[in-house]
Design an enzyme around this catalytic site. Structure first.
Site, PDB file in Angstrom:
ATOM      1  N   LYS A 161     -12.681  -6.748  -4.920  1.00 32.60           N
ATOM      2  CA  LYS A 161     -13.727  -5.726  -4.959  1.00 32.60           C
ATOM      3  C   LYS A 161     -13.174  -4.347  -5.279  1.00 32.60           C
ATOM      4  O   LYS A 161     -13.917  -3.420  -5.508  1.00 32.60           O
ATOM      5  CB  LYS A 161     -14.526  -5.717  -3.657  1.00 32.60           C
ATOM      6  CG  LYS A 161     -13.798  -5.238  -2.418  1.00 32.60           C
ATOM      7  CD  LYS A 161     -14.748  -5.380  -1.219  1.00 32.60           C
ATOM      8  CE  LYS A 161     -14.088  -5.189   0.116  1.00 32.60           C
ATOM      9  NZ  LYS A 161     -13.247  -4.021   0.291  1.00 32.60           N
ATOM     10  N   LYS A 178      -7.132 -13.616  -7.053  1.00 37.05           N
ATOM     11  CA  LYS A 178      -8.467 -13.573  -6.462  1.00 37.05           C
ATOM     12  C   LYS A 178      -9.318 -12.442  -7.061  1.00 37.05           C
ATOM     13  O   LYS A 178      -8.803 -11.350  -7.320  1.00 37.05           O
ATOM     14  CB  LYS A 178      -8.304 -13.345  -4.950  1.00 37.05           C
ATOM     15  CG  LYS A 178      -9.430 -13.880  -4.112  1.00 37.05           C
ATOM     16  CD  LYS A 178      -9.078 -13.838  -2.635  1.00 37.05           C
ATOM     17  CE  LYS A 178      -9.517 -12.544  -1.995  1.00 37.05           C
ATOM     18  NZ  LYS A 178      -9.409 -12.551  -0.520  1.00 37.05           N
ATOM     19  N   LYS A 218       0.821  -1.213   0.000  1.00 36.51           N
ATOM     20  CA  LYS A 218       0.000   0.000   0.000  1.00 36.51           C
ATOM     21  C   LYS A 218       0.852   1.259   0.000  1.00 36.51           C
ATOM     22  O   LYS A 218       0.442   2.277  -0.551  1.00 36.51           O
ATOM     23  CB  LYS A 218      -0.952   0.006   1.199  1.00 36.51           C
ATOM     24  CG  LYS A 218      -2.122  -0.951   1.033  1.00 36.51           C
ATOM     25  CD  LYS A 218      -3.266  -0.585   1.950  1.00 36.51           C
ATOM     26  CE  LYS A 218      -4.434  -1.543   1.749  1.00 36.51           C
ATOM     27  NZ  LYS A 218      -5.571  -1.239   2.624  1.00 36.51           N
TER      28      LYS A 218
END
Ligand code: TRP
Length: 338
Positions: free
Chosen positions: A205, A202, A116
């Site tokens: 979202k 994966k 991040k």
């Protein structure tokens, strides 16, 4: 009769991006029966969300959207405590305490922090660094026994266990530990849904490529179009082989999870057929699976008063347990009782 206290399951989700079919099949659906054996707490982690910049109006709406979707997926607020992290003061308060028992070096090693801070190079704030400590507070505040998390959060759960054990060694006894040391709850095999465009990672979202994910609120024509365009391979046989045929295998997982037929039965059913017919069947199954979820969502989404009432009730129930833990922690630290 005096029944033993039930163990706690707790999980949190960041109100960012849009909930996907992967969130439903890989997580939420597995949570539905847990309330029969556990006290279940599911929260929207808005305090975690602000470690990256959020638009305030969008953040608020997303919290309502996620709550309504949780309920629409079948999480009944009378059997599960659904709440917003910022509504229970204990999260931030326990996080502060745990900060003083977590080393800078431990936090520097967290792979999510490294990722991040690369992605948000202009805003590497202390909250981003401290994110795992707040997560540890979330978990330890409720004496959580089991924590359903994805692979990407296992390292944070490991840190939570380390901090809990360290604190227990300092302030508890083997008979009376201060914190319960939590265990990860691993989803059943086959529940891991991958991206449609990149089936080796994966379904996320918060993906930039919206065609990679199926969102719970996608209308039927969009779902069909995304599935038709999903990456497959040149071999034109419907066979489950994740390493060799990740795209087709993922579509098989999706069809099996939404339609209820086993992978083996599906392979037999589509033997000798091309990918066209197979993809149509996948699209139809996903549309049918999401139809009742979307219908229920639209029934409750605009009832702001009811959603607020559910969150208030959830926060009150959550605070009972959180406050008890915080009192215990303050007591062992030598703070004067309030
Ligand atoms: N960090 C988790 C994620 O990004 C969300 C989260 C916050 C969480 N607090 C938690 C998950 C407590 C499980 C338990 O997915």
């Amino acid at each position: 009769m005096n029944s033993a206290p039930r163990p706690v399951v707790l999980s949190g989700i960041q109100p960012s991006g849009h909930l996907t079919l992967g969130n439903y099949l890989g997580a939420i659906k597995n949570w539905l029966p847990l309330y029969r054996e556990y006290d279940c707490y599911y929260m929207l982690v808005d305090l975690h969300a602000i470690t990256v910049r959020q638009d305030p109006a969008a953040l608020r709406e997303r919290c309502y959207e996620f709550l309504a979707l949780y309920i629409a997926c079948g999480l009944d607020p009378s059997n599960n405590v659904l709440f917003v992290q910022s509504h229970v003061g204990g999260h931030a308060r326990l996080a502060w305490v745990l900060n003083c028992y977590t080393q800078m070096g431990e936090l520097s090693r967290m792979t999510q922090f490294k990722d991040k801070s690369q992605k948000n190079a202009d805003n590497i704030n202390a909250g981003l660094f401290d994110y795992p400590v707040l997560m540890a507070a979330d978990i330890l505040l409720y004496d959580s026994a089991q924590v359903p998390v994805g692979d990407d959060q296992k390292q944070h759960l490991e840190l939570t266990r380390d901090v809990a054990i360290r604190f227990n060694n300092l302030y508890g006894t083997p008979e009376r530990p201060v914190f319960r040391v939590p265990e990860p709850m691993i989803p059943p095999v086959g529940a891991r849904i991958m991206g449609l465009q990149d089936p080796t990672a994966k379904m996320s979202k918060s993906d930039d490529a919206v065609t990679n994910a199926l969102y719970l609120l996608d209308p039927p024509d969009i779902i069909t179009r995304k599935i038709k365009r999903a990456v497959t391979d040149m071999d034109n046989t419907v066979r489950y082989a994740p390493a060799e045929k990740p795209g087709v295998s993922n579509l098989l997982s999706i069809l099996s999870a939404t339609g209820g037929e086993s992978i083996a039965a599906l392979e037999a059913r589509f033997a000798g057929q091309g990918y066209g017919a197979f993809k149509s069947a996948v699209a139809e199954a996903v549309v049918e699976c999401l139809k009742p979820v979307q219908a229920r969502y639209h029934e409750i989404r605009e009832d702001r008063d009811e959603l607020r009432r559910i969150l208030r009730d959830g926060a009150v129930r959550a605070a009972v347990r959180a406050d008890a833990t915080l009192r215990r922690v303050h007591d062992v630290l030598g703070f004067i009782p309030e």
